[in-house]
Design a protein around this motif. Structure first.
Motif, short mmCIF file in Angstrom:
data_model
loop_
_atom_site.label_atom_id
_atom_site.label_comp_id
_atom_site.label_asym_id
_atom_site.label_seq_id
_atom_site.Cartn_x
_atom_site.Cartn_y
_atom_site.Cartn_z
N HIS A 255 6.83 -15.57 68.64
CA HIS A 255 6.90 -13.51 68.01
C HIS A 255 9.13 -14.02 68.05
N THR A 278 8.47 -6.24 69.33
CA THR A 278 8.88 -7.69 69.25
C THR A 278 7.75 -8.14 67.54
N HIS A 280 6.19 -10.79 65.30
CA HIS A 280 4.62 -12.01 65.45
C HIS A 280 4.59 -12.51 64.11
#
Ligand code: AVI
Length: 331
Positions: A255, A278, A280
Motif C-alpha cells: 500500500h 492508503t 492498495h
C-alpha cells in the motif's frame, strides 16, 4: 473520473487506458491502483534492483531450482517443441532452459509488452543458441495473441511462466490465466510455472521491506509515474510504503499510505486523502505446491513434476494440458 463517466467514450490508447484506470482506482473505496503500471522504464529498472537485494530471495531461489533440475526439466520437453515465455522481461531464466534443452527446441518465443526489451534480448540470445529460432512477440500476455507460424507448427508448445508473476493475479485471475495459456498453447501443451511459497511471515515481510528502501522506491514510483504522465501533483514525501503479510489470505499486500490529510490533482481531477488512508497497489499471493496444483487442475492442467529449493521457499512446477474429450452419447 466524472468527465470520463459522462462522456461514455471507450478508452482507445494506452494513455487513455492508464488515465481511466488511475482515476477509477483513486476514486474507489478503498483506493487502489493496478500493479501492472509499476513497470515503466524507471519501475522496471527498480524491479531489476529488487531481484538482487539480499532480502528478496525469490529470483535467486528460482534460478537455483532451474539450474539444479535443468536436465529433469529438459526430459519433460518433447522433441521439436516451441518454448513460449509469458512476460519474458530479461530472458535470463529462459537461458537456463535453453542451455539444457536447445537440442529439443525448434523455437523460443519470448512474449512481452515491451518491444525494445524483447527485441534486444532476442538479438543477444540468437548467437548463443543458433539452432533455436528466437521469435519475439510483443503482446499483453493476459489477452489472446497469435503465435508465430514456426511455433504453431512445432510438435508441442511448452509455456514458461517464471518469476511468481502468477502471484500478482487474484486467485480467480490466476485460474483464468492458466486456462487462457492452455488455449494459446493448444493440444499436448506443457506449462512450467514458478511460484513463491508460503513461509514464515518474517522472511516474507523482510523481502518486501528491504533495508535499502528499493521496494519503497518501486512502490512510490507509481505516484511519480502518475505525476510524469498524467500531470499529477503527488508529493512523494507525503506518502509512505507499507508492505505486510496477510496470513489469512496468504498474500503480501503493498500500500501507499497518506501521511496527512491532503488533496492531489490527477489528469485534471481532484482526489482527497484522509490522514492514514492508503492506496492498495499490489497483492503478491503465496502458494503451496498443492494449492498451485489445485488451481492448475481446475484450469485443465495435470501436474507432472514439482521441485523446490532446499528451504522450500520457491517452487517450479510442470503441468500437462489435459486433453478435452468430447462427451459420448451415454455419458
Ligand atoms: C513481479 N512480482 C512477482 C514481484 C512480487 O514479488 O510479487 C513484484 C514485487 N513487488 C515488490 N517486490 C517485488
Amino acid at each position: 473520473m466524472v468527465a470520463l463517466a459522462r462522456s461514455r467514450r471507450l478508452p482507445q490508447s494506452a494513455e487513455e487506458q492508464f488515465t481511466a484506470d488511475v482515476l477509477a482506482g483513486l476514486t474507489a473505496a478503498p483506493k487502489r491502483l493496478p500493479p501492472k503500471y509499476f513497470y515503466d522504464a524507471e519501475g522496471s529498472a527498480l524491479f531489476e534492483r529488487i531481484t538482487e537485494l539480499p532480502e528478496y530471495y525469490p529470483t535467486r531461489c528460482e534460478m537455483q531450482i532451474l539450474r539444479e533440475h535443468a536436465r529433469d526439466l529438459a526430459g519433460l520437453i518433447p522433441q521439436g517443441s516451441a518454448l513460449i515465455e509469458f512476460g519474458s522481461g530479461s530472458s535470463k531464466k529462459a537461458r537456463i532452459v535453453l542451455g539444457a534443452a536447445a537440442d529439443k527446441l525448434a523455437a523460443y518465443v519470448p512474449v512481452d509488452i515491451c518491444r525494445e526489451m524483447i527485441e534486444q534480448e532476442a538479438a543477444e540470445l540468437r548467437p548463443d543458441f543458433p539452432q533455436v529460432k528466437v521469435l519475439p512477440v510483443t503482446a499483453d500476455i493476459t489477452q489472446m495473441f497469435p503465435l508465430p507460424g514456426e511455433a504453431k507448427a512445432a510438435a508441442v508448445r511448452v509455456g514458461f511462466f517464471p518469476g511468481s508473476t502468477i502471484g500478482n493475479f487474484e486467485p480467480h485471475e490466476a485460474a483464468a490465466f492458466l486456462r487462457h495459456a492452455g488455449k494459446i498453447l493448444g493440444p499436448g501443451a506443457r506449462l512450467i510455472v514458478g511460484a513463491d511459497l508460503i513461509k514464515a511471515a518474517e522472511v516474507l515481510n523482510a523481502a518486501y521491506n528491504d533495508a535499502q528502501g528499493v521496494t519503497a522506491k518501486f512502490n512510490l514510483n507509481l505516484l511519480a509515474r502518475i505525476n510524469r504522465e498524467l500531470s499529477g501533483t503527488f508529493k512523494l514525501a507525503s506518502f509512505e510504503h507499507h508492505a505486510f503479510y496477510n496470513r489469512e489470505r496468504s498474500r503480501i499486500e503493498m500500500h501507499l499510505a497518506s501521511l496527512k490529510r491532503q488533496k492531489v490533482k490527477v489528469a485534471g481531477e481532484m482526489v482527497d486523502f484522509r490522514a492514514g488512508e492508503t492506496i492498495h497497489t499490489e497483492n503478491s499471493y503465496k502458494y503451496s505446491v498443492e494449492s498451485l496444483g489445485a488451481v492448475a487442475r481446475g484450469a485443465g492442467w495435470r501436474p507432472l513434476a514439482a521441485w523446490t529449493d532446499a528451504r522450500d521457499y520457491f517452487c517450479i512446477q510442470v503441468f500437462e494440458l489435459v486433453e478435452e474429450r468430447p462427451l459420448r452419447a451415454a455419458e
